[in-house]
Write a protein that holds these residues in place. Structure first.
Motif, short mmCIF file in Angstrom:
data_model
loop_
_atom_site.label_atom_id
_atom_site.label_comp_id
_atom_site.label_asym_id
_atom_site.label_seq_id
_atom_site.Cartn_x
_atom_site.Cartn_y
_atom_site.Cartn_z
N ILE A 8 1.79 3.66 123.95
CA ILE A 8 0.98 4.85 123.68
C ILE A 8 -0.45 4.58 124.13
N LYS A 9 -1.04 5.54 124.82
CA LYS A 9 -2.38 5.36 125.38
C LYS A 9 -3.47 5.66 124.36
N ASP A 10 -3.23 6.59 123.46
CA ASP A 10 -4.28 7.01 122.53
C ASP A 10 -3.65 7.31 121.18
N TYR A 11 -3.97 6.50 120.19
CA TYR A 11 -3.44 6.70 118.83
C TYR A 11 -4.64 6.75 117.89
N PRO A 12 -5.11 7.92 117.56
CA PRO A 12 -6.36 8.03 116.78
C PRO A 12 -6.17 7.67 115.30
N VAL A 13 -7.12 6.93 114.77
CA VAL A 13 -7.20 6.66 113.34
C VAL A 13 -8.49 7.27 112.84
N TYR A 14 -8.38 8.26 111.97
CA TYR A 14 -9.56 8.99 111.50
C TYR A 14 -10.09 8.36 110.22
N ASP A 15 -11.23 7.74 110.33
CA ASP A 15 -11.82 7.01 109.22
C ASP A 15 -12.07 7.92 108.03
N ASN A 16 -11.51 7.53 106.87
CA ASN A 16 -11.68 8.26 105.61
C ASN A 16 -11.15 9.70 105.66
N HIS A 17 -10.18 9.94 106.54
CA HIS A 17 -9.45 11.20 106.56
C HIS A 17 -7.97 10.89 106.35
N ILE A 18 -7.19 11.94 106.09
CA ILE A 18 -5.75 11.81 105.90
C ILE A 18 -5.04 12.44 107.09
N THR A 19 -4.08 11.72 107.67
CA THR A 19 -3.32 12.22 108.81
C THR A 19 -1.85 12.30 108.45
N PHE A 20 -1.27 13.48 108.64
CA PHE A 20 0.17 13.65 108.51
C PHE A 20 0.77 13.55 109.91
N LEU A 21 1.66 12.59 110.09
CA LEU A 21 2.22 12.32 111.41
C LEU A 21 3.70 12.70 111.44
N PHE A 22 4.02 13.75 112.21
CA PHE A 22 5.39 14.21 112.38
C PHE A 22 5.96 13.65 113.68
N THR A 64 -8.68 -7.11 108.64
CA THR A 64 -8.77 -8.00 107.48
C THR A 64 -9.23 -7.26 106.24
N GLU A 65 -10.25 -6.44 106.42
CA GLU A 65 -10.80 -5.70 105.28
C GLU A 65 -9.86 -4.58 104.85
N SER A 66 -9.26 -3.88 105.82
CA SER A 66 -8.36 -2.77 105.51
C SER A 66 -7.14 -3.26 104.72
N ARG A 67 -6.54 -4.36 105.17
CA ARG A 67 -5.36 -4.87 104.47
C ARG A 67 -5.69 -5.34 103.06
N ALA A 68 -6.88 -5.86 102.87
CA ALA A 68 -7.28 -6.32 101.53
C ALA A 68 -7.42 -5.15 100.56
N ASP A 152 -12.36 1.98 91.50
CA ASP A 152 -13.10 1.21 90.50
C ASP A 152 -14.20 0.33 91.11
N GLN A 153 -13.98 -0.14 92.36
CA GLN A 153 -14.99 -0.98 93.02
C GLN A 153 -16.25 -0.20 93.35
N ASN A 154 -16.07 1.10 93.60
CA ASN A 154 -17.21 1.99 93.88
C ASN A 154 -18.06 1.50 95.05
N ASN A 155 -17.36 0.99 96.08
CA ASN A 155 -18.04 0.55 97.30
C ASN A 155 -17.55 1.43 98.45
N ARG A 156 -18.34 2.37 98.89
CA ARG A 156 -17.93 3.34 99.91
C ARG A 156 -17.86 2.75 101.31
N ASP A 157 -18.34 1.54 101.49
CA ASP A 157 -18.40 0.96 102.83
C ASP A 157 -17.16 0.16 103.20
N LEU A 158 -16.24 -0.05 102.28
CA LEU A 158 -15.06 -0.85 102.56
C LEU A 158 -14.09 -0.09 103.48
N SER A 159 -13.54 -0.80 104.47
CA SER A 159 -12.55 -0.19 105.37
C SER A 159 -11.19 -0.11 104.68
N THR A 160 -10.45 0.97 104.97
CA THR A 160 -9.12 1.18 104.38
C THR A 160 -8.16 1.70 105.43
#
Length: 492
Positions: A8-22, A64-68, A152-160
């Motif tokens: 796949i050439k382009d697989y977008p990941v939208y930071d702090n958004h929700i994606t439904f993939l069909f 690393t941060e996202s998986r944590a 609970d961590q209340n840290n908005r800067d963490l990657s997910t």
């Protein structure tokens, strides 16, 4: 030999958004998601992401941060629960030891009886215990524990990067909506990045009806095939689904076909020491036989595990019931009927069934052509014409001599459908016929079933796609199945 599995050439990941993939089953949605999450085995696969070696991706700060901070809910929960550990232990293993999960579990189960939930928590997972739907909710509970820890961590800067792979595949609409409500409620408290892989297009209606204010933060995407290995992500228009749904009701069959019963199945039956009853109302107060006329569709509804597939297998003589009464094409059947009656009169002659799991229904070592060779004496059209109902000419040329095992999940499902329809039986039972299909093929399959109905075939429909089939089928043709107390069956 080396071969490309998916590209796949382009697989977008939208930071702090929700994606439904069909998208069609087997096209690569799970594989791509696992690659991004760092779950692929590099001893067997060569993976590159953004033209860089997979090892670099695995060491990246984002991953690393996202998986944590995130969780991956797998499509097959049975293969990701440890049979040597109790459910309660697995809910607090490793990074999940981050707080009390009781509120989450009670919400996902909607139990008022704590003992019932405690029984599940005390179980060592086995293939059929807890049920598939319960195992799926266990994995969801693990993901929600991680989401709560993030809040609970209340840290908005963490990657997910949360991935939910078919999170509601074994859940009815009620439990699916509970999952959505909990997910979006938590999202409002702390935005996070999430991908929900699903074939359930009716999620669109639920979001537009209940969570319209969140639509700017939600993306609907569909993975489609460019060629045998390359795929692409396209925007999926919610309006395409919603407008189709509102205009899709099936019409009435010709009068000459009405009131000519193909199947009459008594309202009460017993199997595996369980008593079950069919009702004509959602409140389960009016018992009703299951009667299907020529050119008619009956949609049988019940929660997972009650017995919808069981009744289908009783009709086909695959399961031997303790008690039941049935008339199929004018011939009476009961628990006393010898098995040879089904072999002689029913299988592939008067009745056929499209089973839920194509992998379990097809000979995976046979080619597509060989799949139909044994049916040639009953097929009313040649192979290309038959396949052309659900495959393009280009695809037919590619798959004709390919082993079924090498087809995508969606291609197998279409083959599964066509093999049964080729028999031209009086009754066809469909168990989750839309499994693994993208929207284009959902519409093609439904058009094919409508034509089948208009030509006089009797259809019994079993499906969790409640919104779609309730839109297609008249309310008087929707029946409900439920287990009843052990007080005996009437065989009405």
């Amino acid at each position: 030999s080396d071969r490309t599995i998916v590209s796949i050439k382009d697989y977008p990941v939208y930071d702090n958004h929700i994606t439904f993939l069909f998208g069609e089953s087997g096209i690569g949605k799970s594989l791509i998601s696992k690659a991004l999450y760092g779950l692929l085995d590099t001893s067997e696969l060569v993976v590159t992401i953004n033209d860089t070696p997979y090892a670099d991706h695995l060491k990246s700060k984002w991953l690393t941060e996202s998986r944590a901070n995130s969780f991956f809910v797998f499509q097959e929960p049975s293969s990701h629960l440890n049979p040597l550990m109790k459910i309660s232990e697995q809910l607090n293993e490793g990074s999940l030891d981050c707080g009390n999960e009781r509120d989450i579990l009670e919400y996902l189960w909607q139990y008022s009886n704590d003992d019932a939930l405690d029984t599940i928590l005390d179980v060592y997972p086995k293939p059929y215990r807890p049920s598939g739907g319960e195992k799926q909710r266990i994995l969801l509970a693990m993901a929600f524990k991680k989401i709560q820890a993030l809040i609970d961590q209340n840290n908005r800067d963490l990657s997910t990067y949360f991935v939910f792979d078919e999170p509601t595949g074994s859940l009815d609409n009620r439990y699916r909506n509970l999952f959505l409500r909990l997910l979006l409620d938590r999202y409002c408290k702390r935005q996070f990045t999430a991908v929900i892989i699903t074939h359930d297009y009716s999620i669109i209606s639920e979001i537009y009806n209940q969570y319209r204010s969140l639509v700017p933060y939600i993306h609907f995407k569909e993975l489609s095939r460019v060629d045998t290995t390359e795929v692409r992500v396209d925007d999926f228009s919610p309006d395409d689904y919603l407008s189709w749904l509102n205009s899709s009701r099936w019409g009435t069959v010709k009068n000459s076909l009405q009131n000519k019963p193909v199947l009459e199945f008594g309202s009460d039956f017993s199997i595996f020491s369980r008593n079950l009853r069919i009702f004509q109302d959602r409140e389960l107060t009016q018992p009703s036989p299951l009667t299907i006329d020529k050119g008619s569709v009956v949609y049988l509804k019940a929660p997972s595990g009650v017995g919808k597939t069981t009744i289908a297998k009783i009709i086909l003589g695959i399961y031997k019931a303790d008690s039941f009464s049935m008339k199929l094409c004018g011939k009476n059947y009961s628990a006393k009927t010898h098995q040879s009656a089904w072999t002689k009169h029913v299988w592939g002659k008067q009745a056929g069934m499209v089973f839920q799991h194509a992998d379990e229904s097809l000979d995976l070592q046979a080619t597509v052509k060989e799949t139909f060779d044994g049916l040639s004496t009953r097929m009313q059209s040649d192979l290309d014409t038959l396949l052309g109902q659900l495959f393009t000419p280009k695809t037919i040329e590619v798959i004709r001599h390919k082993k079924t095992a090498l087809l995508s999940g969606g291609q197998k499902q279409r083959l599964n459908l066509l093999r049964t329809l080729a028999l031209n039986t009086d009754l066809v039972i469909f168990d989750e016929p839309l499994n693994g299909l993208d929207f284009v093929n959902v519409k093609k399959v439904l058009e094919l079933l409508n034509q089948l109905r208009m030509n006089g075939t009797a259809i019994l429909m079993i499906s969790h796609n409640e919104e779609i089939f309730e839109a297609l089928i008249d309310e008087e043709n929707i029946l409900y199945l439920a287990e009843i107390p052990q007080s005996g069956c009437n065989n009405n």
